[in-house]
Design an enzyme around this catalytic site. Structure first.
Site, PDB file in Angstrom:
ATOM      1  N   ARG A  36       0.735  -1.151   0.112  1.00 15.38           N
ATOM      2  CA  ARG A  36       0.203   0.077   0.015  1.00 15.38           C
ATOM      3  C   ARG A  36       0.889   1.208   0.068  1.00 15.38           C
ATOM      4  O   ARG A  36       0.452   2.071  -0.606  1.00 15.38           O
ATOM      5  CB  ARG A  36      -1.059   0.080   1.223  1.00 15.38           C
ATOM      6  N   LYS A 219     -19.775 -17.125   0.578  1.00 14.42           N
ATOM      7  CA  LYS A 219     -21.113 -17.180   0.726  1.00 14.42           C
ATOM      8  C   LYS A 219     -22.168 -16.428  -0.186  1.00 14.42           C
ATOM      9  O   LYS A 219     -21.480 -15.034  -0.747  1.00 14.42           O
ATOM     10  CB  LYS A 219     -21.391 -16.319   2.452  1.00 14.42           C
ATOM     11  N   GLY A 375     -10.743  -8.561  -1.968  1.00 10.76           N
ATOM     12  CA  GLY A 375     -10.238  -9.738  -0.991  1.00 10.76           C
ATOM     13  C   GLY A 375      -9.247 -10.800  -1.590  1.00 10.76           C
ATOM     14  O   GLY A 375      -8.404 -10.702  -1.910  1.00 10.76           O
ATOM     15  N   GLY A 398     -12.995  -4.179   0.047  1.00  6.87           N
ATOM     16  CA  GLY A 398     -14.474  -3.584   0.064  1.00  6.87           C
ATOM     17  C   GLY A 398     -14.913  -2.607  -0.778  1.00  6.87           C
ATOM     18  O   GLY A 398     -15.878  -2.485  -1.336  1.00  6.87           O
TER      19      GLY A 398
HETATM   20  P1  AMP Z   1     -15.028 -14.473   0.239  1.00  8.10           P
HETATM   21  O1  AMP Z   1     -14.471 -13.871   1.657  1.00  8.10           O
HETATM   22  O2  AMP Z   1     -16.562 -14.416   0.467  1.00  8.10           O
HETATM   23  O3  AMP Z   1     -14.490 -13.850  -0.803  1.00  8.10           O
HETATM   24  O4  AMP Z   1     -14.868 -15.989   0.482  1.00  8.10           O
HETATM   25  C1  AMP Z   1     -13.391 -16.361   0.390  1.00  8.10           C
HETATM   26  C2  AMP Z   1     -13.323 -17.896   1.420  1.00  8.10           C
HETATM   27  O5  AMP Z   1     -14.090 -18.666   0.499  1.00  8.10           O
HETATM   28  C3  AMP Z   1     -12.004 -18.285   1.384  1.00  8.10           C
HETATM   29  O6  AMP Z   1     -11.562 -18.463   2.606  1.00  8.10           O
HETATM   30  C4  AMP Z   1     -12.212 -19.809   1.045  1.00  8.10           C
HETATM   31  O7  AMP Z   1     -11.647 -20.687   1.519  1.00  8.10           O
HETATM   32  C5  AMP Z   1     -13.703 -19.767   1.078  1.00  8.10           C
HETATM   33  N1  AMP Z   1     -14.312 -21.125   0.207  1.00  8.10           N
HETATM   34  C6  AMP Z   1     -14.047 -21.136  -1.289  1.00  8.10           C
HETATM   35  N2  AMP Z   1     -14.739 -22.071  -1.476  1.00  8.10           N
HETATM   36  C7  AMP Z   1     -15.408 -22.883  -0.687  1.00  8.10           C
HETATM   37  C8  AMP Z   1     -16.008 -24.182  -0.358  1.00  8.10           C
HETATM   38  N3  AMP Z   1     -16.331 -24.749  -1.378  1.00  8.10           N
HETATM   39  N4  AMP Z   1     -16.477 -24.388   0.884  1.00  8.10           N
HETATM   40  C9  AMP Z   1     -16.023 -23.546   1.880  1.00  8.10           C
HETATM   41  N5  AMP Z   1     -15.276 -22.264   1.648  1.00  8.10           N
HETATM   42  C10 AMP Z   1     -14.950 -21.919   0.749  1.00  8.10           C
END
Ligand code: AMP
Length: 417
Positions: A36, A219, A375, A398
């Site tokens: 950064r 999610k 992220g 974000g």
């Molecule tokens: P996000 O912060 O929503 O972008 O999610 C990132 C996280 O999603 C990472 O830590 C990954 O390990 C997790 N992730 C990706 N695929 C899966 C999966 N099939 N089951 C559980 N976690 C997952």
């Protein structure tokens, strides 16, 4: 009126520059990743080269008040080294009048952490847990009121304002947005901000078609607004990672123990319906690498993602899925990627994310525009060594996410207004 760094006359002027120096520090207060800081250097150097002086401001971490642990004094030497001039340090961002006034062209001053003051964010601090709604409202009004003087003080140090902190562009804070109105004809974006804005526009406004978005991560709930916005813009929507299973379950698939959100099934169906109406091709995993144990030593098996046994969990995209996605990626001229398509932190489950990174690098080499933002996908391409092989890697998690949700970011609006 918005100005531009390249055409603005900085000679003899003081520029107050909001940067994002929110860098990770270890227990000895040493910087463990200075990305950064390096990202802001071209803007800072340009002001000095053009005969201006710098007042640099940033936040660091989430202090609840003055807290030496979050002092920007820890990074002064490093900033001096990168900037190539000794940087002075003002230990209180609200009491820097004399130091700012004494700055000569070519000199630089770093202000102490803006978030030592609640006024930076404009959010009340120290509210009792049992505070009534009335008390909360009064405290909020009080901090909003004192925020005006806080902002005016920062503005009083300088002749012009530059925002180069994309990481906080989605916040309407004193230093990221409110201060701009004190410089109606002397406000501009720094190079980093300009680069980020251009990257977003390349995808959301001026994309060469076909345009594909690859959205992964854990999610649906955290990416719902992103999916809703993108479904109206893209030609292809690849939904991967943990969030894919909510879509598979919504369509009647057996997903075993895979991550999913039952309450978001109606939203998932609505997104699929919107895609159908708009003729957007949606690609969801056909097969999944599954496990019964979340470890690198775990036994894995590939199952169709609609027929995962009850005691197995999908943790990565399967080989058929990756083949299909590659075809879509190869035929695209513009690609946005946000979110890993598997649990990439565990090497055994990282193949899907690595493959997508490789596919993106390949299609970039053939002339496609590829933006990786928000992220964990940024962490993934960096860790896997592909950061230089895609067109643009966003620095703002974000902020990038909110931009691809279609929101106007306050830090951008304040300069353009
Ligand atoms: P996000 O912060 O929503 O972008 O999610 C990132 C996280 O999603 C990472 O830590 C990954 O390990 C997790 N992730 C990706 N695929 C899966 C999966 N099939 N089951 C559980 N976690 C997952």
């Amino acid at each position: 009126m918005q100005q531009y760094i390249d055409s603005y006359d900085f000679a003899g002027k003081k520029a107050i520059v909001r940067v994002d120096f929110n860098v990770p520090l270890n227990e000895n207060f040493e910087i463990t990743d200075d990305t950064r800081i390096r990202a802001a250097i071209p803007t800072l150097k340009k002001v000095l080269e053009k005969g201006g002086a710098l007042i640099i401001m940033s936040h660091l971490g989430r202090p609840k008040g003055v807290d030496a642990k979050f002092s920007l004094k820890h990074i002064v030497d490093h900033v001096s080294e990168k900037l190539g001039v000794p940087v002075q340090f003002a230990p209180d961002c609200q009491k820097a009048d004399e130091m700012a006034a004494a700055l000569k062209p070519g000199q630089a001053l770093l202000l102490e952490n803006l978030r030592f003051y609640a006024e930076e964010e404009g959010k009340p601090r120290g509210l009792k847990e049992d505070a009534t709604d009335e008390e909360k409202k009064a405290a909020k009004a009080a901090v909003k009121e004192s925020q005006k003087a806080f902002t005016a003080k920062l503005a009083s140090y300088a002749d012009c304002y530059i925002n180069d902190a994309f990481g906080t562009a989605h916040r309407a804070h004193a230093s990221t947005a409110l201060i701009a109105k004190y410089f109606p004809n002397d406000k501009m974006f720094g190079y980093l901000m300009e680069g980020e804005i251009k990257a977003i526009d390349n995808v959301l406004k001026n994309a060469e078609r076909p345009l594909t978005a690859i959205i992964g991560g854990s999610k649906v709930s955290s990416k719902l607004a992103v999916l809703k916005n993108l479904v109206g813009k893209v030609d292809n929507l690849i939904i991967g990672g943990g969030m894919g299973y909510t879509f598979i379950k919504a369509q009647g698939g057996q997903i075993g123990l895979s991550l999913h959100e039952d309450d978001l099934i109606p939203d998932a169906l609505a997104i699929l319906e919107a895609a159908r109406e708009k003729g957007v091709k949606v690609c969801i995993a056909q097969d999944a690498v599954c496990t019964q144990e979340f470890s690198n030593e775990a036994r894995t098996e590939v199952f169709p993602s609609t027929a995962i046994p009850a005691d197995w969990e999908g943790v990565d995209a399967g080989p058929e899925t990756l083949k299909g996605w590659k075809g879509v990626i190869d035929s695209s001229k513009t690609i946005l990627w946000n979110g890993p398509v598997g649990v990439f932190e565990i090497p055994k489950f990282a193949n899907g994310t690595l493959t997508v990174a490789k596919d993106l690098a390949e299609v970039t080499a053939k002339g496609a525009y590829t933006l990786v933002g928000g992220g964990d996908s940024v962490a993934a391409v960096t860790k896997m060594g592909f950061a230089q092989k895609v067109s643009y890697v966003s620095t703002g998690g974000g902020a990038m996410l909110e931009a691809i949700e279609g929101k106007e970011l306050p830090g951008i609006a304040a300069i353009r207004e």
